[in-house]
Design an enzyme around this catalytic site. Structure first.
Site, PDB file in Angstrom:
ATOM      1  N   MET A 325       0.763  -1.344   0.088  1.00  0.00           N
ATOM      2  CA  MET A 325       0.013   0.206   0.019  1.00  0.00           C
ATOM      3  C   MET A 325       0.884   1.269  -0.060  1.00  0.00           C
ATOM      4  SD  MET A 325      -2.878   1.461  -0.168  1.00  0.00           S
ATOM      5  CE  MET A 325      -4.330   0.516   0.566  1.00  0.00           C
ATOM      6  N   VAL A 402      -0.720  -0.540   9.835  1.00  0.00           N
ATOM      7  CA  VAL A 402      -1.940  -1.508   9.930  1.00  0.00           C
ATOM      8  C   VAL A 402      -3.276  -1.056  10.557  1.00  0.00           C
ATOM      9  CG1 VAL A 402      -1.054  -2.018  12.316  1.00  0.00           C
ATOM     10  CG2 VAL A 402      -2.154  -3.994  11.250  1.00  0.00           C
ATOM     11  N   LYS A 408      -2.399   2.999  15.060  1.00  0.00           N
ATOM     12  CA  LYS A 408      -2.277   4.286  14.482  1.00  0.00           C
ATOM     13  C   LYS A 408      -2.199   5.336  15.325  1.00  0.00           C
ATOM     14  CE  LYS A 408      -4.987   2.689  10.570  1.00  0.00           C
ATOM     15  NZ  LYS A 408      -4.167   3.102   9.178  1.00  0.00           N
ATOM     16  N   SER A 430      -9.622   2.425   6.280  1.00  0.00           N
ATOM     17  CA  SER A 430     -10.902   2.074   5.725  1.00  0.00           C
ATOM     18  C   SER A 430     -12.118   2.280   6.693  1.00  0.00           C
ATOM     19  CB  SER A 430     -10.556   0.855   4.878  1.00  0.00           C
ATOM     20  OG  SER A 430     -10.113  -0.147   6.006  1.00  0.00           O
ATOM     21  N   HIS A 451      -8.627   7.997   2.474  1.00  0.00           N
ATOM     22  CA  HIS A 451      -8.630   6.691   2.211  1.00  0.00           C
ATOM     23  C   HIS A 451      -8.532   6.282   0.704  1.00  0.00           C
ATOM     24  CE1 HIS A 451     -11.965   2.735   1.983  1.00  0.00           C
ATOM     25  NE2 HIS A 451     -10.574   2.448   2.100  1.00  0.00           N
TER      26      HIS A 451
END
Length: 715
Positions: A325, A402, A408, A430, A451
């Site tokens: 990602m 993650v 986060k 997400s 996102h």
């Protein structure tokens, strides 16, 4: 000045030559709206009546030539009765034919993009000179229609049926050298030589050196193909194009049928055939949905552009968390001109991120879409790092670690202490609430959600999430950065799952109910693919990852327990427990094998039936229509709730989010347009038939009110 209007002027140049110039006042581009067509009628009549005129050059006063018809007028026009719509189309076509029939030579000087009606205007000229940088095409099939200003008539007679079919059915833009090769234009010149070249050409035609009437004649006659050649050209093309377009996109095949039907007629009769077919397509639900999508997309771009006024320029970006990602985000940023730092906590993550970026770049080089020098430049724009040493001059940081709120929050608080006071922090989450994550920060006003959808380089959507304390500057800067990355940003308000995942999980919920009712998931996949989805729900869950789906389902159930919590275990639970995580480990609903090209392909795996057995609670007989309704009603109703709750501001944004984010069938226009196509009252009645399946199937009070009042989402 021979003629002066708001969109068109005709002025004398020299030696009896006039310039018919398109320059629509108050607009950045030229387009064929009612005003322009009316003025073209007057301009052509003026030229026709003036015996002193010896030749005409058609030009544009803007950077583009003409982008085509004014799509905003289609919605009302296409509601007209068939006969009225055919008559209006033929009346417009008479203008182009009268221009083509002028008793003097005509040359179109194509300086920029000439699409749709813009190219059809050029086809009505005797000669076409094109700037080397310009592009031309007939993209109407992308709107569910085909060219309606003579494109299906003139282009095949000019460049041959095979080439014309390819141009019209594909709907793509064509470069100058390709246009010259097939004979769509007569000359390609440097942009600064365009007007001189057009003048020189029209003078040679006036002098008799070039016979413009002979050049014009093939466009007025029937196609030069005998019966066998016609059969070979058209039948082969119809079969191939039908296979490519699929049954839900009828326009490309209808275009070929129209060319075939008109092949043995001269121009005027052929134009009547074109008009009849055009009107037939204009009335299809596919055309209405695709035109609606186009207009929604324009609205989205307009809203995103409005943020430019307050946005800061992102000159240096950073991404936290490399991997696939992070590598995808770094590639997208650097390839669009914004250098980016890519930080991870270990070398393996860095290597994975760089490998992902390099793989994407090599793919572009191999396909001839990028030079090796450009690839090196992009790679130089991605700086891998294990420390925060260079974060002092970063304007925006994308956090892509993650999907765990505690992790986060730790990472975001850490990076906040390493950047400037006005640096924007954006979390690529997400499902996790932005307002929740913001609690770990000292400057929550600088924090938003950003996102991205996977794979980053392919998915056009970015959801920009406004938290409770996010400033307009932070939102605007993130929107501008997403645009700069080549993405379509939609601003949404904070809630579990935001817009796209909040709507997607009820769809998965309908799927889970079907599997637990004993319905074969392979059958469900086939039916939903036939409905128009790029992949069925079982395959989609395998691609997303069963573990990701399991986690997302739990987050959504916690956020909306009244309708998304299910006390019974479902398919995603037993697959997760069996460590069948989908494509990522080779087994999910399906098994995955690597083909000769190194790509994963799904294959049936009978052993999954044993895994699913404990969650099959009944054997229910359902029709194909039932399956569609079990899946689509929850998705549509959750989209309605997102609009009612103010998560998304407009119906257009809601629908575009689903088309861009999860591949909602474009020819159906989005969830809200899909409800409109059924009828709001009819949709509410349909949902009520499935009310026993739970709260996901219960229409809102406001939707019932809309049904009662005969309202719709798009009017």
């Amino acid at each position: 000045m021979i003629y002066e209007g708001k969109a068109i002027t005709v002025k004398a140049l020299e030696s009896g030559i006039v310039e018919l110039n398109f320059d629509l006042k108050g607009e950045s581009v030229n387009k064929f709206n009612r005003l322009t067509l009316n003025e073209l009628r007057q301009a052509v009549d003026t030229i026709k009546a003036d015996a002193s005129i010896k030749g005409v050059i058609v030009s544009s006063g803007k950077d583009v030539f003409i982008v085509g018809a004014d799509i905003t007028e289609f919605v009302d026009n296409f509601k007209l009765p068939d006969a009225e719509l055919v008559a209006g189309n033929l009346e417009a076509n008479k203008i182009f034919s009268d221009f083509e029939d002028l008793n003097v030579p005509t040359v179109a000087a194509i300086n920029g993009i000439a699409l749709g009606g813009g190219l059809e205007m050029c086809l009505a000229a005797d000669y076409r000179v094109m700037a080397a940088s310009a592009k031309i095409g007939l993209p109407e099939v992308k709107l569910g229609i085909y060219p309606g200003f003579g494109g299906t008539v003139r282009l095949p007679r000019l460049i041959g049926a095979d080439n014309a079919i390819e141009w019209i059915a594909a709907g793509k833009e064509n470069r100058a050298e390709d246009a010259l090769k097939v004979g769509a234009v007569d000359a390609v010149v440097a942009p600064d030589k365009l007007k001189d070249a057009a003048l020189a050409l029209v003078k040679r035609a006036i002098s008799g050196e070039f016979d413009y009437k002979a050049k014009r004649q093939p466009k007025l006659e029937k196609l030069k193909l005998n019966a066998i050649e016609q059969m070979m050209a058209f039948e082969t093309a119809k079969g191939f194009v039908a296979g490519q377009a699929g049954p839900n996109y009828p326009a490309p095949v209808e275009a070929i049928k129209t060319i075939q039907k008109a092949a043995n007629f001269g121009r005027d009769k052929a134009l009547e055939v074109e008009a009849a077919g055009f009107v037939k397509l204009a009335k299809t639900s596919a055309a209405q949905s695709l035109i609606g999508l186009f207009l929604n997309d324009q609205e989205l771009k307009k809203k995103a552009k409005a943020y430019d006024e307050i946005a800061k320029d992102v000159k240096q970006a950073a991404v936290l968390g490399a991997g696939i990602m992070g590598g995808g985000i770094a590639y997208q940023s650097a390839s669009k001109g914004t250098p980016i730092l890519m930080k991870d906590i270990n070398e393996h993550g860095i290597e994975q991120g760089l490998a992902e970026a390099a793989k994407l770049l090599v793919g572009r080089v191999d396909k001839g879409r990028m030079t090796a020098a450009k690839m090196a430049e992009v790679l130089n724009g991605i700086r891998p790092t294990l420390s925060y040493g260079d974060f002092g001059n970063v304007d925006l940081v994308v956090e892509a670690v993650v999907e765990n709120p505690k992790v986060k929050q730790i990472v975001l608080a850490e990076v906040e202490g390493q950047v400037k006071e006005d640096t924007i922090l954006a979390s690529n989450t997400s499902t996790i609430s932005i307002s929740l994550l913001a609690k770990a920060l000292k400057r929550p006003e600088n924090f938003v959600g950003m996102h991205f959808f996977n794979p980053v380089h392919m998915m056009p959507l970015v959801e920009v999430i406004r938290g409770e304390k996010s400033s307009e500057l932070a939102v605007a800067t993130t929107v501008a950065y997403a645009k700069k990355m080549g993405k379509n940003p939609i601003v949404v308000n904070d809630c579990p799952g935001f817009l796209v995942n909040r709507v997607l999980f009820p769809y998965f919920g309908g799927f889970a109910k079907l599997v637990s009712a004993g319905v074969d998931f392979v059958r469900i996949d086939k039916i939903m693919e036939k409905f128009g989805w790029p992949m069925g729900p079982a395959y989609l869950m395998d691609v997303v990852g069963i573990d990701t789906g399991h986690h997302g389902r739990d987050v959504m159930a916690e956020g909306f327990p009244d309708r998304m919590k299910d006390d019974r275990r479902s398919a995603v639970d037993v697959l997760y427990e069996a460590k069948r995580l989908g494509q990522k480990n080779g087994k999910g609903f399906y098994a995955y094998e690597t083909d000769k090209k190194g790509k994963q392909k799904k294959v049936a795996d009978p052993s999954v039936l044993e895994v699913l057995k404990p969650i099959v609670y009944e054997q229910r007989e359902v029709t194909d229509e039932d399956i569609i309704n079990w899946m689509m009603i929850p998705l549509c109703l959750e989209t309605v709730r997102c609009l009612e709750d103010g998560i998304v501001e407009t119906a257009a944004e809601a629908d575009m989010g689903l088309v861009y984010g999860i591949g909602f069938p474009p020819f159906r226009g989005g969830a809200l347009r899909y409800i409109d196509s059924i009828g709001v009252a009819e949709f509410v009645a349909l949902a009520d038939q499935y009310a026993d399946l739970g709260a996901l199937y219960h229409p809102t009070a406001k939707l019932r009110e809309m049904a009662k009042n005969g309202q719709s989402f798009f009017g």
